[in-house]
Write a protein that holds these residues in place. Structure first.
Motif, mmCIF file in Angstrom:
data_model
loop_
_atom_site.group_PDB
_atom_site.id
_atom_site.type_symbol
_atom_site.label_atom_id
_atom_site.label_comp_id
_atom_site.label_asym_id
_atom_site.label_seq_id
_atom_site.Cartn_x
_atom_site.Cartn_y
_atom_site.Cartn_z
ATOM 1 N N THR A 69 -3.148 4.004 -1.365
ATOM 2 C CA THR A 69 -3.583 3.264 -2.543
ATOM 3 C C THR A 69 -2.971 1.871 -2.547
ATOM 4 O O THR A 69 -1.769 1.715 -2.343
ATOM 5 C CB THR A 69 -3.164 3.995 -3.830
ATOM 6 O OG1 THR A 69 -3.677 5.323 -3.804
ATOM 7 C CG2 THR A 69 -3.700 3.272 -5.056
ATOM 8 N N ALA A 70 -3.799 0.862 -2.795
ATOM 9 C CA ALA A 70 -3.330 -0.523 -2.870
ATOM 10 C C ALA A 70 -2.782 -0.809 -4.262
ATOM 11 O O ALA A 70 -3.376 -0.428 -5.261
ATOM 12 C CB ALA A 70 -4.470 -1.472 -2.546
ATOM 13 N N GLU A 71 -1.640 -1.488 -4.319
ATOM 14 C CA GLU A 71 -1.043 -1.837 -5.601
ATOM 15 C C GLU A 71 -0.549 -3.281 -5.578
ATOM 16 O O GLU A 71 -0.163 -3.806 -4.543
ATOM 17 C CB GLU A 71 0.114 -0.884 -5.928
ATOM 18 C CG GLU A 71 -0.318 0.577 -5.982
ATOM 19 C CD GLU A 71 0.635 1.438 -6.777
ATOM 20 O OE1 GLU A 71 1.417 0.882 -7.564
ATOM 21 O OE2 GLU A 71 0.587 2.658 -6.606
ATOM 22 N N VAL A 72 -0.571 -3.913 -6.731
ATOM 23 C CA VAL A 72 -0.085 -5.271 -7.009
ATOM 24 C C VAL A 72 -0.420 -6.297 -5.923
ATOM 25 O O VAL A 72 0.466 -7.000 -5.436
ATOM 26 C CB VAL A 72 1.430 -5.279 -7.309
ATOM 27 C CG1 VAL A 72 1.722 -4.524 -8.579
ATOM 28 C CG2 VAL A 72 2.259 -4.707 -6.163
ATOM 29 N N PRO A 73 -1.676 -6.434 -5.528
ATOM 30 C CA PRO A 73 -2.015 -7.494 -4.569
ATOM 31 C C PRO A 73 -1.817 -8.863 -5.206
ATOM 32 O O PRO A 73 -2.053 -9.043 -6.402
ATOM 33 C CB PRO A 73 -3.490 -7.224 -4.266
ATOM 34 C CG PRO A 73 -4.009 -6.527 -5.485
ATOM 35 C CD PRO A 73 -2.863 -5.683 -5.977
ATOM 36 N N THR A 74 -1.382 -9.835 -4.421
ATOM 37 C CA THR A 74 -1.168 -11.174 -4.965
ATOM 38 C C THR A 74 -2.466 -11.953 -5.111
ATOM 39 O O THR A 74 -2.478 -13.013 -5.737
ATOM 40 C CB THR A 74 -0.214 -11.980 -4.064
ATOM 41 O OG1 THR A 74 -0.796 -12.106 -2.755
ATOM 42 C CG2 THR A 74 1.140 -11.300 -3.958
ATOM 43 N N LEU A 98 6.926 5.690 2.677
ATOM 44 C CA LEU A 98 6.419 5.338 1.358
ATOM 45 C C LEU A 98 5.118 4.549 1.432
ATOM 46 O O LEU A 98 4.330 4.560 0.515
ATOM 47 C CB LEU A 98 7.454 4.504 0.598
ATOM 48 C CG LEU A 98 8.798 5.171 0.342
ATOM 49 C CD1 LEU A 98 9.737 4.195 -0.341
ATOM 50 C CD2 LEU A 98 8.621 6.414 -0.504
ATOM 51 N N GLY A 99 4.906 3.844 2.521
ATOM 52 C CA GLY A 99 3.713 3.013 2.611
ATOM 53 C C GLY A 99 3.970 1.806 3.490
ATOM 54 O O GLY A 99 4.803 1.852 4.393
ATOM 55 N N ALA A 100 3.253 0.714 3.217
ATOM 56 C CA ALA A 100 3.381 -0.472 4.057
ATOM 57 C C ALA A 100 3.366 -1.735 3.213
ATOM 58 O O ALA A 100 2.721 -1.800 2.167
ATOM 59 C CB ALA A 100 2.257 -0.524 5.089
ATOM 60 N N LEU A 101 4.087 -2.724 3.695
ATOM 61 C CA LEU A 101 4.097 -4.064 3.116
ATOM 62 C C LEU A 101 3.233 -4.940 4.013
ATOM 63 O O LEU A 101 3.516 -5.091 5.202
ATOM 64 C CB LEU A 101 5.528 -4.594 3.061
ATOM 65 C CG LEU A 101 5.720 -6.045 2.628
ATOM 66 C CD1 LEU A 101 5.286 -6.236 1.186
ATOM 67 C CD2 LEU A 101 7.181 -6.450 2.810
ATOM 68 N N ASN A 102 2.158 -5.509 3.455
ATOM 69 C CA ASN A 102 1.188 -6.267 4.244
ATOM 70 C C ASN A 102 1.242 -7.748 3.892
ATOM 71 O O ASN A 102 1.195 -8.111 2.715
ATOM 72 C CB ASN A 102 -0.225 -5.736 3.990
ATOM 73 C CG ASN A 102 -0.327 -4.248 4.264
ATOM 74 O OD1 ASN A 102 0.116 -3.766 5.295
ATOM 75 N ND2 ASN A 102 -0.905 -3.514 3.330
ATOM 76 N N LEU A 103 1.330 -8.591 4.911
ATOM 77 C CA LEU A 103 1.369 -10.041 4.747
ATOM 78 C C LEU A 103 0.187 -10.646 5.494
ATOM 79 O O LEU A 103 -0.107 -10.245 6.624
ATOM 80 C CB LEU A 103 2.668 -10.629 5.311
ATOM 81 C CG LEU A 103 3.995 -10.364 4.601
ATOM 82 C CD1 LEU A 103 4.371 -8.893 4.604
ATOM 83 C CD2 LEU A 103 5.099 -11.172 5.258
ATOM 84 N N TYR A 104 -0.458 -11.633 4.874
ATOM 85 C CA TYR A 104 -1.634 -12.253 5.472
ATOM 86 C C TYR A 104 -1.500 -13.767 5.468
ATOM 87 O O TYR A 104 -0.970 -14.359 4.518
ATOM 88 C CB TYR A 104 -2.896 -11.864 4.699
ATOM 89 C CG TYR A 104 -3.132 -10.375 4.622
ATOM 90 C CD1 TYR A 104 -3.717 -9.680 5.675
ATOM 91 C CD2 TYR A 104 -2.765 -9.656 3.483
ATOM 92 C CE1 TYR A 104 -3.938 -8.314 5.606
ATOM 93 C CE2 TYR A 104 -2.984 -8.282 3.408
ATOM 94 C CZ TYR A 104 -3.568 -7.623 4.469
ATOM 95 O OH TYR A 104 -3.780 -6.270 4.394
ATOM 96 N N GLY A 105 -2.023 -14.398 6.538
ATOM 97 C CA GLY A 105 -2.023 -15.851 6.640
ATOM 98 C C GLY A 105 -3.421 -16.382 6.892
ATOM 99 O O GLY A 105 -4.236 -15.710 7.537
ATOM 100 N N SER A 140 0.856 -1.182 0.000
ATOM 101 C CA SER A 140 0.000 0.000 0.000
ATOM 102 C C SER A 140 0.890 1.230 0.000
ATOM 103 O O SER A 140 1.781 1.355 0.839
ATOM 104 C CB SER A 140 -0.914 0.010 1.230
ATOM 105 O OG SER A 140 -1.778 -1.103 1.217
ATOM 106 N N LEU A 141 0.661 2.130 -0.948
ATOM 107 C CA LEU A 141 1.502 3.313 -1.103
ATOM 108 C C LEU A 141 0.752 4.578 -0.722
ATOM 109 O O LEU A 141 -0.472 4.648 -0.840
ATOM 110 C CB LEU A 141 1.991 3.431 -2.547
ATOM 111 C CG LEU A 141 2.826 2.267 -3.068
ATOM 112 C CD1 LEU A 141 3.272 2.552 -4.494
ATOM 113 C CD2 LEU A 141 4.029 2.010 -2.179
ATOM 114 N N VAL A 142 1.505 5.569 -0.285
ATOM 115 C CA VAL A 142 0.931 6.850 0.112
ATOM 116 C C VAL A 142 1.137 7.865 -1.000
ATOM 117 O O VAL A 142 2.260 8.077 -1.455
ATOM 118 C CB VAL A 142 1.582 7.367 1.403
ATOM 119 C CG1 VAL A 142 1.016 8.730 1.770
ATOM 120 C CG2 VAL A 142 1.371 6.397 2.535
#
Length: 220
Positions: free
Chosen positions: A46-51, A119-126, A38-40
């Motif tokens: 704004t969300a970008e390139v979700p897997t 710059l934003g955040a790197l989000n990981l989900y399980g 997610s970028l600022v």
């Protein structure tokens, strides 16, 4: 991690850099089933390139509710680790409820930064509670640092490309005015500035409009 950092630095632009980041995260961090960046931009996240579609939906949920791990990581300058989103004392209860409904039970969110620039955040989900172990946090944090450097470099290159294009368009527009109206370079630039102000346009947009009037294919 050295090989990974070198691979990220080799990406030609921001889009492919982001794609490489999320792909490598899912393949590298234990417990990560889905990931996204997610970028600022100004005040907007704004969300970008979700897997996966799940990641896109969760990013939309965070934006709509104005709560969630990405926003906490960005605004509070920290990493976020939630072992179980179904726990009764979890932060962001509305977001957590939607995440559980979508099949997400645990998350890690890392702020992406270079020095003082967020710059934003790197989000990981399980998909399971307690999916992320200690190694996940350590590797994810290292990965986020490398990813932020690569992302900042790609963003800088993109801005440089935009600046060069702007310079070229203004130069072409000045040339048109000099040839058409018999002006020198300074007079042509002043005329272009005056036209942009009169039309309430950015200087580069006024230049592009003038070029399109004379030669539409060159303004594309």
């Amino acid at each position: 991690m050295l090989h990974l950092a070198q691979e990220l630095q080799r990406q030609p632009d921001r889009e492919t850099t982001l794609q490489a980041i999320v792909k490598a995260v899912v393949n590298t961090v234990p417990g990560a089933e889905w990931a996204g960046v997610s970028l600022v931009r100004g005040r907007k996240v704004t969300a970008e390139v979700p897997t996966d579609e799940i990641v896109r939906l969760l990013d939309e949920c965070q934006s709509e509710l104005n709560e969630g791990p990405c926003l906490s990581a960005i605004r509070e300058h920290r990493s976020v680790n939630v072992p179980d989103l179904a726990a009764p004392d979890v932060d962001w209860p509305r977001f957590a409820a939607e995440a559980v409904r979508l099949g997400v039970r645990s998350l890690l969110s890392f702020q992406l930064f270079v020095q003082r620039e967020t710059l934003g955040a790197l989000n990981l989900y399980g998909p399971e509670p307690h999916a992320f172990v200690e190694d996940s946090v350590v590797i994810g944090d290292l990965f986020a640092q490398h990813a932020a450097v690569a992302l900042a470099g790609a963003t800088q290159e993109m801005r440089l490309g935009e600046a060069l294009r702007t310079r070229d368009l203004i130069g072409q527009a000045k040339g048109i005015l000099m040839l058409r109206d018999g002006l020198d370079e300074h007079q042509a630039f002043a005329r272009l500035v005056q036209a942009s102000q009169h039309a309430n346009l950015k200087l580069v947009d006024a230049a592009q409009w003038l070029i399109a009037e004379v030669s539409p294919e060159k303004a594309r």
